[in-house]
Design a protein around this motif. Structure first.
Motif, PDB file in Angstrom:
ATOM      1  N   GLN A  83       0.816  -1.218   0.000  1.00  0.00           N
ATOM      2  CA  GLN A  83       0.000   0.000   0.000  1.00  0.00           C
ATOM      3  C   GLN A  83       0.843   1.259   0.000  1.00  0.00           C
ATOM      4  O   GLN A  83       0.483   2.269  -0.571  1.00  0.00           O
ATOM      5  N   LYS A  84       2.040   1.172   0.636  1.00  0.00           N
ATOM      6  CA  LYS A  84       2.900   2.350   0.684  1.00  0.00           C
ATOM      7  C   LYS A  84       3.291   2.800  -0.718  1.00  0.00           C
ATOM      8  O   LYS A  84       3.280   3.991  -1.030  1.00  0.00           O
ATOM      9  N   ASN A  85       3.617   1.821  -1.566  1.00  0.00           N
ATOM     10  CA  ASN A  85       4.018   2.165  -2.924  1.00  0.00           C
ATOM     11  C   ASN A  85       2.887   2.778  -3.724  1.00  0.00           C
ATOM     12  O   ASN A  85       3.103   3.569  -4.617  1.00  0.00           O
ATOM     13  N   VAL A 102     -12.748   2.848 -10.674  1.00  0.00           N
ATOM     14  CA  VAL A 102     -12.505   1.873  -9.602  1.00  0.00           C
ATOM     15  C   VAL A 102     -11.393   0.913 -10.000  1.00  0.00           C
ATOM     16  O   VAL A 102     -10.507   0.582  -9.191  1.00  0.00           O
ATOM     17  N   LEU A 103     -11.396   0.469 -11.238  1.00  0.00           N
ATOM     18  CA  LEU A 103     -10.337  -0.428 -11.713  1.00  0.00           C
ATOM     19  C   LEU A 103      -8.978   0.255 -11.672  1.00  0.00           C
ATOM     20  O   LEU A 103      -7.963  -0.371 -11.327  1.00  0.00           O
ATOM     21  N   ILE A 104      -8.936   1.545 -12.001  1.00  0.00           N
ATOM     22  CA  ILE A 104      -7.677   2.289 -11.954  1.00  0.00           C
ATOM     23  C   ILE A 104      -7.202   2.467 -10.509  1.00  0.00           C
ATOM     24  O   ILE A 104      -6.016   2.294 -10.198  1.00  0.00           O
ATOM     25  N   LEU A 105      -8.119   2.809  -9.608  1.00  0.00           N
ATOM     26  CA  LEU A 105      -7.747   3.065  -8.212  1.00  0.00           C
ATOM     27  C   LEU A 105      -7.217   1.817  -7.511  1.00  0.00           C
ATOM     28  O   LEU A 105      -6.491   1.927  -6.518  1.00  0.00           O
ATOM     29  N   ARG A 106      -7.579   0.655  -7.975  1.00  0.00           N
ATOM     30  CA  ARG A 106      -7.117  -0.587  -7.360  1.00  0.00           C
ATOM     31  C   ARG A 106      -5.706  -0.972  -7.821  1.00  0.00           C
ATOM     32  O   ARG A 106      -5.147  -1.939  -7.322  1.00  0.00           O
ATOM     33  N   MET A 107      -5.151  -0.201  -8.743  1.00  0.00           N
ATOM     34  CA  MET A 107      -3.828  -0.515  -9.267  1.00  0.00           C
ATOM     35  C   MET A 107      -2.755   0.317  -8.563  1.00  0.00           C
ATOM     36  O   MET A 107      -3.005   1.466  -8.183  1.00  0.00           O
ATOM     37  N   PRO A 108      -1.560  -0.262  -8.343  1.00  0.00           N
ATOM     38  CA  PRO A 108      -0.473   0.483  -7.694  1.00  0.00           C
ATOM     39  C   PRO A 108       0.307   1.331  -8.696  1.00  0.00           C
ATOM     40  O   PRO A 108       0.577   0.890  -9.818  1.00  0.00           O
ATOM     41  N   PHE A 109       0.651   2.555  -8.300  1.00  0.00           N
ATOM     42  CA  PHE A 109       1.449   3.444  -9.134  1.00  0.00           C
ATOM     43  C   PHE A 109       2.653   3.918  -8.329  1.00  0.00           C
ATOM     44  O   PHE A 109       2.498   4.537  -7.279  1.00  0.00           O
ATOM     45  N   CYS A 110       3.851   3.630  -8.827  1.00  0.00           N
ATOM     46  CA  CYS A 110       5.060   3.999  -8.088  1.00  0.00           C
ATOM     47  C   CYS A 110       6.126   4.592  -9.001  1.00  0.00           C
ATOM     48  O   CYS A 110       7.287   4.682  -8.633  1.00  0.00           O
ATOM     49  N   GLY A 111       5.755   4.966 -10.214  1.00  0.00           N
ATOM     50  CA  GLY A 111       6.679   5.567 -11.163  1.00  0.00           C
ATOM     51  C   GLY A 111       6.969   4.624 -12.309  1.00  0.00           C
ATOM     52  O   GLY A 111       6.846   3.419 -12.158  1.00  0.00           O
ATOM     53  N   PRO A 112       7.297   5.189 -13.495  1.00  0.00           N
ATOM     54  CA  PRO A 112       7.390   6.616 -13.871  1.00  0.00           C
ATOM     55  C   PRO A 112       6.033   7.298 -13.899  1.00  0.00           C
ATOM     56  O   PRO A 112       4.998   6.649 -13.715  1.00  0.00           O
ATOM     57  N   LYS A 149      -0.620   2.142 -18.363  1.00  0.00           N
ATOM     58  CA  LYS A 149       0.747   1.696 -18.678  1.00  0.00           C
ATOM     59  C   LYS A 149       1.735   2.002 -17.552  1.00  0.00           C
ATOM     60  O   LYS A 149       2.809   1.404 -17.487  1.00  0.00           O
ATOM     61  N   LEU A 150       1.384   2.948 -16.680  1.00  0.00           N
ATOM     62  CA  LEU A 150       2.292   3.365 -15.616  1.00  0.00           C
ATOM     63  C   LEU A 150       2.116   2.555 -14.336  1.00  0.00           C
ATOM     64  O   LEU A 150       2.843   2.782 -13.365  1.00  0.00           O
ATOM     65  N   ALA A 151       1.173   1.646 -14.313  1.00  0.00           N
ATOM     66  CA  ALA A 151       0.929   0.840 -13.108  1.00  0.00           C
ATOM     67  C   ALA A 151       2.088  -0.114 -12.864  1.00  0.00           C
ATOM     68  O   ALA A 151       2.674  -0.673 -13.794  1.00  0.00           O
ATOM     69  N   CYS A 152       2.422  -0.299 -11.591  1.00  0.00           N
ATOM     70  CA  CYS A 152       3.529  -1.181 -11.203  1.00  0.00           C
ATOM     71  C   CYS A 152       3.024  -2.603 -10.981  1.00  0.00           C
ATOM     72  O   CYS A 152       3.229  -3.193  -9.906  1.00  0.00           O
ATOM     73  N   THR A 153       2.341  -3.138 -11.956  1.00  0.00           N
ATOM     74  CA  THR A 153       1.800  -4.486 -11.855  1.00  0.00           C
ATOM     75  C   THR A 153       1.436  -4.970 -13.256  1.00  0.00           C
ATOM     76  O   THR A 153       1.460  -4.190 -14.210  1.00  0.00           O
ATOM     77  N   ASN A 154       1.100  -6.236 -13.353  1.00  0.00           N
ATOM     78  CA  ASN A 154       0.646  -6.778 -14.631  1.00  0.00           C
ATOM     79  C   ASN A 154      -0.739  -6.228 -14.948  1.00  0.00           C
ATOM     80  O   ASN A 154      -1.676  -6.386 -14.159  1.00  0.00           O
ATOM     81  N   THR A 155      -0.873  -5.580 -16.095  1.00  0.00           N
ATOM     82  CA  THR A 155      -2.126  -4.895 -16.432  1.00  0.00           C
ATOM     83  C   THR A 155      -2.930  -5.623 -17.504  1.00  0.00           C
ATOM     84  O   THR A 155      -3.880  -5.056 -18.036  1.00  0.00           O
TER      85      THR A 155
END
Length: 307
Positions: A3-5, A162-172, A187-193
């Motif tokens: 969650q921190k990320n 809602v789908l976007i908010l459930r994804m982690p974003f940590c850069g770029p 494309k910027l999410a830090c997970t498999n999209t």
């Protein structure tokens, strides 16, 4: 990703249309003029229909007024921010601002698509069942249909956000566009999209493509029926359906191009985005008014009354 990320991303950088300092002032004045024309054209339709009792009580013009309002809102969601970025050095938008922009962008866009679908239904009833038209398309029915289109837009947009908010974003955090939209943000999410991207394409692209095909078939059937069977008012009916078909094409073709394919970047993406966020909302009032004698006469009456 913990969650921190997910909370480290506080803002996005919008790369915009051009990085050239010489070209940006030209683009600013060009899009400012187009935006002012959008406000003027759609505002004129809204005012005319609102103050003309005959148009206000006609289902087609009631729906046209709703469409103009959505066009006005749709353009306002993206253009003012884009204009400000063309004259400032810091081209950023907060994470919350980006999510808000995406919500209203998809809300107004999907509501407009639903209204265009309702307008096709309205023309079908007017041409194919003229004796029952006033009974079927009563004012109450029009308000219910307009309200349903807004509700559909809210549901669609909330699902996307809602789908976007459930994804982690940590850069770029750089978005290669002049506004926040799902294809770039995802494309910027830090997970498999892959799964989320598939859901987005299904929710936006396939639904839009299906509606577009249905509307094309509907208007084609109507145009054939008008040509072969309608005697009285044939010219007016043909002109009205042709105008609707032009607007449907201008709205749907760019949306199908952007959302009904995998979220990959193509050279024409920004040009297509300009088409359906700036150009189409400006052209819609011209298409409806220039081909519609009743609307032009109502505008003259409203103008003469105001002066």
């Amino acid at each position: 990703m913990n969650q921190k990320n997910t909370t480290e991303m506080t803002e996005f950088v919008l790369l915009g249309l051009s990085s050239s300092s010489k070209l940006q002032p030209v683009l600013f004045f060009l899009f400012l003029v187009l935006y002012l024309l959008t406000i003027l054209g759609n505002g004129l339709i809204i005012i005319t229909v609102t103050f003309d009792s005959h148009l206000r009580s006609a289902p087609m013009y009631f729906l046209l007024c709703n469409l103009s309002f959505q066009d006005l809102c749709y353009s306002t969601v993206t253009v003012p921010k884009m204009l400000s970025h063309l004259v400032t050095y810091h081209k950023t938008i907060s994470f919350q601002g980006c999510i808000t922009q995406m919500f209203f962008f998809h809300f107004t866009g999907s509501t407009e698509i639903f209204i265009l679908t309702i307008m096709a239904y309205d023309r079908y009833i007017a041409i194919c069942r003229p004796l029952h038209y006033k009974l079927i398309m009563s004012q109450r029915t029009c308000w219910v249909l307009a309200g349903t289109s807004v509700l559909g837009g809210v549901i669609h947009s909330i699902t996307q956000v809602v789908l976007i908010l459930r994804m982690p974003f940590c850069g770029p955090n750089e978005l290669d566009n002049f506004y926040c939209d799902i294809p770039q943000v995802i494309k910027l999410a830090c997970t498999n999209t892959f799964v989320v991207g598939l859901l987005m394409v299904s929710n936006s692209g396939l639904v839009t493509l299906t509606c577009f095909i249905v509307l094309l078939i509907s208007y084609t059937v109507l145009l054939v029926r008008i040509r072969n069977h309608l005697a009285e008012g044939k010219s007016k009916a043909l002109s009205t359906c042709a105008s609707h078909l032009i607007v449907v094409t201008l709205v749907f073709v760019p949306c199908v191009y952007i959302y009904a394919r995998p979220f990959q970047t193509f050279p024409a993406d920004k040009l297509v985005s300009i088409l359906y966020t700036i150009i189409t909302p400006m052209l819609n009032p011209l298409i409806y008014t220039l081909r519609n004698a009743e609307m032009k006469n109502a505008i003259r009456r409203t103008w003469n009354y105001s002066i």
